[in-house]
Write an enzyme that holds these catalytic residues in place. Sequence first.
Site, PDB file in Angstrom:
ATOM      1  N   ASP A 165      -7.376 -27.856  -7.207  1.00 64.69           N
ATOM      2  CA  ASP A 165      -8.709 -27.313  -7.468  1.00 64.69           C
ATOM      3  C   ASP A 165      -9.119 -26.256  -6.448  1.00 64.69           C
ATOM      4  O   ASP A 165      -8.696 -26.291  -5.285  1.00 64.69           O
ATOM      5  CB  ASP A 165      -9.757 -28.435  -7.468  1.00 64.69           C
ATOM      6  CG  ASP A 165      -9.624 -29.350  -8.668  1.00 64.69           C
ATOM      7  OD1 ASP A 165      -9.125 -28.901  -9.708  1.00 64.69           O
ATOM      8  OD2 ASP A 165     -10.024 -30.535  -8.552  1.00 64.69           O
ATOM      9  N   TYR A 166      -9.972 -25.354  -6.885  1.00 64.20           N
ATOM     10  CA  TYR A 166     -10.493 -24.261  -6.067  1.00 64.20           C
ATOM     11  C   TYR A 166     -11.098 -24.773  -4.769  1.00 64.20           C
ATOM     12  O   TYR A 166     -10.909 -24.185  -3.703  1.00 64.20           O
ATOM     13  CB  TYR A 166     -11.541 -23.507  -6.898  1.00 64.20           C
ATOM     14  CG  TYR A 166     -12.227 -22.352  -6.224  1.00 64.20           C
ATOM     15  CD1 TYR A 166     -11.529 -21.188  -5.915  1.00 64.20           C
ATOM     16  CD2 TYR A 166     -13.594 -22.408  -5.946  1.00 64.20           C
ATOM     17  CE1 TYR A 166     -12.175 -20.108  -5.324  1.00 64.20           C
ATOM     18  CE2 TYR A 166     -14.251 -21.331  -5.368  1.00 64.20           C
ATOM     19  CZ  TYR A 166     -13.537 -20.183  -5.048  1.00 64.20           C
ATOM     20  OH  TYR A 166     -14.176 -19.114  -4.473  1.00 64.20           O
TER      21      TYR A 166
END
Length: 214
Positions: A50-51
């Site tokens: 995830d970012y």
Amino acid sequence: MAELILFNKPFQVLSQFTDTDAPATAGQKPRSTLADWVRIPGIYPAGRLDYDSEGLLLLTSNGSLQHRIASPALKMAKTYWVQVEGDVSASAIEALCAGVTLKDGRTRPAKARRMEEPKLWPRVPPVRQRDTVPTSWLELTITEGRNRQVRRMTAAVGFPTLRLIRYRIGDWSLDGLEPGKYREISINLPAAAQPRKQPPRARSAKTPRTIQRS
């Protein structure tokens, strides 16, 4: 042999080489992608991170190796270091080990334990903390890859995730890798994972054979 890239993905970097959902608002800063950090042509991520998560991301140009790492059916273990809000309880750890119920179903049993705060690089920007609320760290190993699974699991047992770092995937770990850095290694694939050679095509007796001369 297959080449594998071990990359320590920093916070707020997309685990892809282009931002397909780039902000349309004028003046808004574009999000950082792998292209800002890894300049090796022809590779792609084996799975994603995830970012707003940090840590180990694997990249390769080999489709068989990518499948072995990313396929949910093969259940490759992934270990995370998780900073959570609150003083995590023994009952919460027991629940994570047994499997917790999320909106998309019950998780597989995990390995979970409380750990001392690891020696890490500072996150930029830093984690927001409240003076009146303690934090604690967990080591959590799962064999699934649901969307934002670790964050949802810790929230389900009452301890929201503040910082999430993937430390290990299978036999590969972050050891010796600073954020934003990568290391290239060679992997011996099992014979079954190697591309099959096509048998030579039968040639008609009437077809003349062409000989190339150098």
